[in-house]
Design a protein around this motif. Structure first.
Motif, short mmCIF file in Angstrom:
data_model
loop_
_atom_site.label_atom_id
_atom_site.label_comp_id
_atom_site.label_asym_id
_atom_site.label_seq_id
_atom_site.Cartn_x
_atom_site.Cartn_y
_atom_site.Cartn_z
N ILE A 70 8.40 -3.16 4.74
CA ILE A 70 8.05 -2.38 3.85
C ILE A 70 7.89 -2.30 2.14
O ILE A 70 7.54 -1.92 1.70
N SER A 71 8.79 -3.66 1.97
CA SER A 71 8.94 -3.56 0.60
C SER A 71 7.72 -4.07 0.13
O SER A 71 7.09 -3.45 -1.27
N ILE A 72 6.34 -4.64 0.73
CA ILE A 72 4.58 -4.34 0.18
C ILE A 72 4.38 -3.06 0.86
O ILE A 72 3.42 -2.97 -0.11
N CYS A 73 4.72 -2.60 1.67
CA CYS A 73 3.70 -1.33 1.63
C CYS A 73 4.31 0.09 0.56
O CYS A 73 3.39 0.23 0.09
N VAL A 74 5.60 -0.49 0.70
CA VAL A 74 6.22 0.15 -0.76
C VAL A 74 5.31 0.04 -2.39
O VAL A 74 5.02 1.20 -2.83
N PHE A 75 5.69 -1.38 -2.36
CA PHE A 75 4.81 -1.83 -3.75
C PHE A 75 3.39 -1.72 -3.66
O PHE A 75 2.65 -1.21 -4.60
N VAL A 76 2.44 -1.88 -2.76
CA VAL A 76 0.87 -0.95 -2.66
C VAL A 76 1.21 -0.17 -3.00
O VAL A 76 0.07 0.46 -3.50
N GLN A 77 1.79 0.98 -2.34
CA GLN A 77 1.71 2.52 -2.22
C GLN A 77 1.78 2.49 -3.88
O GLN A 77 1.03 3.78 -4.47
N THR A 78 2.72 2.31 -4.07
CA THR A 78 3.18 2.57 -5.43
C THR A 78 1.93 1.93 -7.27
O THR A 78 1.83 2.77 -7.44
N PHE A 79 1.66 0.62 -6.26
CA PHE A 79 0.75 -0.10 -7.16
C PHE A 79 -0.32 0.09 -7.84
O PHE A 79 -1.14 0.27 -7.96
N THR A 80 -0.65 0.95 -6.59
CA THR A 80 -2.28 1.26 -5.95
C THR A 80 -2.27 3.34 -7.29
O THR A 80 -3.21 3.29 -6.82
N VAL A 126 -0.49 -4.36 3.53
CA VAL A 126 -1.20 -3.32 2.64
C VAL A 126 -1.90 -2.19 3.31
O VAL A 126 -2.66 -1.49 2.71
N VAL A 127 -2.96 -2.53 4.04
CA VAL A 127 -3.39 -1.24 4.90
C VAL A 127 -2.74 0.01 4.68
O VAL A 127 -2.96 1.24 3.98
N SER A 128 -1.99 -0.05 5.51
CA SER A 128 -1.37 1.12 5.90
C SER A 128 -0.29 1.92 3.92
O SER A 128 -1.05 2.76 3.76
N GLY A 129 -0.04 1.16 3.41
CA GLY A 129 1.12 1.23 1.76
C GLY A 129 -0.65 1.96 1.57
O GLY A 129 -0.75 2.45 0.86
N LEU A 130 -2.18 1.32 1.22
CA LEU A 130 -3.00 1.86 0.50
C LEU A 130 -3.16 3.39 1.11
O LEU A 130 -3.05 4.45 0.10
N GLY A 131 -3.17 3.56 2.28
CA GLY A 131 -3.42 4.44 2.84
C GLY A 131 -2.01 5.76 2.69
O GLY A 131 -2.41 6.81 1.48
N LEU A 436 7.19 -2.04 -8.88
CA LEU A 436 7.72 -3.61 -9.15
C LEU A 436 9.45 -3.34 -8.41
O LEU A 436 10.05 -4.13 -7.87
N ALA A 437 9.62 -2.22 -8.37
CA ALA A 437 11.30 -1.60 -7.95
C ALA A 437 11.07 -2.07 -6.66
O ALA A 437 11.71 -2.11 -5.57
N GLY A 438 9.88 -0.69 -6.06
CA GLY A 438 9.68 -0.96 -4.58
C GLY A 438 8.92 -2.64 -3.64
O GLY A 438 9.74 -2.50 -2.65
N LEU A 439 8.63 -3.10 -4.81
CA LEU A 439 8.14 -4.66 -4.10
C LEU A 439 9.73 -5.07 -4.24
O LEU A 439 10.16 -6.41 -2.98
N ALA A 440 10.51 -5.16 -5.10
CA ALA A 440 11.48 -6.52 -5.27
C ALA A 440 12.92 -5.87 -4.16
O ALA A 440 13.67 -6.55 -4.47
N GLY A 441 13.33 -4.48 -4.73
CA GLY A 441 13.89 -3.50 -3.79
C GLY A 441 14.27 -4.60 -2.10
O GLY A 441 15.49 -4.91 -2.75
N PRO A 442 14.12 -3.68 -1.21
CA PRO A 442 14.52 -4.11 0.27
C PRO A 442 14.55 -5.91 0.26
O PRO A 442 15.29 -6.62 0.57
#
Length: 524
Positions: A70-80, A126-131, A436-442
């Motif tokens: 979930i951390s990577i998903c939230v990071f990709v979602q917000t980073f992109t 990565v894939v779903s996070g970008l979506g 950044l917080a989405g990646l580091a939080g969980p």
């Protein structure tokens, strides 16, 4: 007489053209679409905690490594998020949201066949996070463009789709896992998320073409008149603004005495003309992404608020079920706790939207109060030791989370932050900073849990981040007020010196003197 421009019927794929923000119309359809987009994006992310223990057992991994999904998903979602803004400005919100729905479904369906946790990182992360990014951000942006006075209330109510999703998905997925296993349950969720494509097809773009209203003043009212007296020559140039006619008299074209003839009296008539912006003029090129918001101190403080507050958004929903299980609460009751949190969040979002819709009210201060109370709710979780105590904390947290989560992005459209004109670019940059917080939080919460062997430590880290967010949110309004004062001072310093007002009849007096002196010369 009155001139208006008739509306032209557009096909369903064409933009909706309005002369002002409609505060309704097709916006209600967009709000309906946003409800389901919220349910199928953030609703699924928050419900992912029901798979937590299954993934730990299947992949034989720790809390921290599973949290990275979930951390990577939230990071990709917000980073992109800036990419989402650029694509929306280039190709339109509808196409981007539909493409995001395809990516989300593809990632979830593929994840159901994953053999390692790394496969989950790629598919869901990565894939779903970008979506998720391509689906959520353009939808909330275009919804804000359809509403003005009702923006806070409509956005808050439409965002409750996330809460209803958690309320219904958590027990439904839990029951489904008992029947068909977690893999087929995840596959079913992925197929369901394909309906985001249908929601995206409903997002008709909106174009606001303002109309300028020009009123002709009555002739008998005093009009602005400019007289030019050149050297000793008797030359008068009269420029009447309300008529647009210039009358010039001089010795070269008028024999004898030179005198400004008064306008002939015209019947009183009130003329209202509606002039549409000239479409033949070249329109300024729209910036795909405007980073000028980064020079606004109030936006910088608001972005830091989002950065630290994000630490407290996702971890509680991920760890509430493991925390309840560690306290000896059964799986069914644990799912009820998560559902109760979701229902409380519904009431929190609606209440916040109703309060923020009241005028006059300083919305940024209401948001600050809600963030402070949300910090208190996070600090309360570690003190719960049984089912009803945890249920009470979850309901309080869910209500306060709803007041913040449903309003923090739409609040960018307020003048205290950046305003509606820069809403699209500001949302992209704001969510990007949140990444950044989405990646580091969980993972941070997972490391604390693995180190202390106590799930309460995860809630302490979330509460600490929320307190820091409240500090930066408190600085938004002072920074905005200081910036406005500096701009006003610079405007006053650069403004030209204004001549004192002269009496209306001073020109007539001067012309009378000139005539009398002319008669005196003739007599001599």
């Amino acid at each position: 007489s009155k001139m208006t421009v008739k509306a032209v019927k557009m096909p369903c794929t064409a933009p909706n053209v309005y002369t002002k923000v409609p505060d309704g119309g097709w916006g209600w359809t967009v709000a309906f679409a946003f409800f389901f987009v919220e349910a199928l994006t953030y609703g699924i992310i928050k419900s992912f905690g029901v798979f937590f223990n299954d993934l730990m057992e299947s992949f034989d991994e720790t809390n921290s490594r599973i949290s990275w999904i979930i951390s990577i998903c939230v990071f990709v979602q917000t980073f992109t998020a800036p990419l989402s803004t650029v694509l929306s400005n280039r190709f339109g919100h509808r196409f981007v949201v539909m493409a995001g729905g395809v990516l989300i479904s593809t990632g979830m369906v593929t994840a159901s066949f994953a053999r390692t946790v790394v496969d989950m990182y790629v598919t869901i992360g990565v894939v779903s996070g970008l979506g998720y990014c391509l689906s959520f951000l353009p939808t909330v942006t275009i919804l804000s463009q359809y509403f003005d006075k009702r923006r806070s209330l409509v956005t808050a109510v439409a965002s409750t789709g996330e809460c209803f999703a958690v309320f219904s998905f958590a027990p439904a997925i839990t029951a489904l896992k008992e029947q068909i296993g977690w893999r087929y349950s995840l596959l079913s969720v992925g197929v369901l998320q394909l309906s985001i494509v249908v929601c995206g097809s409903l997002l008709r773009p909106i174009v606001i073409k303002e109309q300028e209203e020009v009123k002709a003043q009555p002739p008998e009212e005093p009009t602005e008149t400019k007289y030019m007296l050149e050297n000793e020559q008797t030359r008068t140039s009269i420029e009447s603004i309300d008529s647009g006619v210039e009358i010039t008299t001089s010795p070269s074209n008028v024999p004898g005495k030179t005198k400004a003839e008064p306008k002939s009296e015209e019947p009183k008539e009130h003329v209202q003309i509606l002039v549409e912006n000239n479409s033949t003029l070249p329109e300024p090129k729209t910036k795909l992404l405007d980073f000028s918001v980064m020079r606004d101190y109030s936006f910088i403080c608001y972005a830091f608020f989002g950065l630290f507050a994000t630490l407290g958004f996702f971890a509680p929903s991920l760890y509430i079920i493991p925390l309840s299980l560690s306290l000896g609460i059964g799986k069914d009751h644990s799912a009820y706790i998560l559902s109760a949190m979701a229902i409380a969040e519904v009431f929190g979002r609606i209440s916040a939207g109703w309060v923020l819709n009241k005028k006059p009210i300083r919305k940024i201060y209401i948001e600050l109060i809600c963030v402070v109370l949300l910090s208190v709710a996070l600090f309360a979780f570690p003190f719960a030791s049984e089912f009803w105590g945890l249920m009470t904390c979850s309901i309080f947290f869910g209500f306060m989370l709803g007041t913040v989560a449903g309003t923090h992005i739409p609040l960018l459209a307020e003048d205290d932050v950046v305003g509606i004109a820069k809403m699209s670019s500001a949302a992209g940059v704001y969510v990007f900073i949140q990444s950044l917080a989405g990646l580091a939080g969980p993972p941070l919460a997972g490391v604390l849990v693995d180190t202390t062997q106590n799930y309460s430590s995860a809630f302490y880290s979330c509460a600490a981040g929320m307190v820091l967010g409240a500090v930066f949110l408190a600085l938004v309004r002072p920074c905005k007020a200081g910036l406005c004062q500096r701009q006003q001072q610079r405007a006053e310093e650069s403004a030209p010196e204004v001549l004192p007002d002269l009496p209306d009849d001073f020109i007539e007096m001067d012309i009378g003197k000139a005539e009398n002196s002319g008669k005196g010369c003739d007599g001599v």
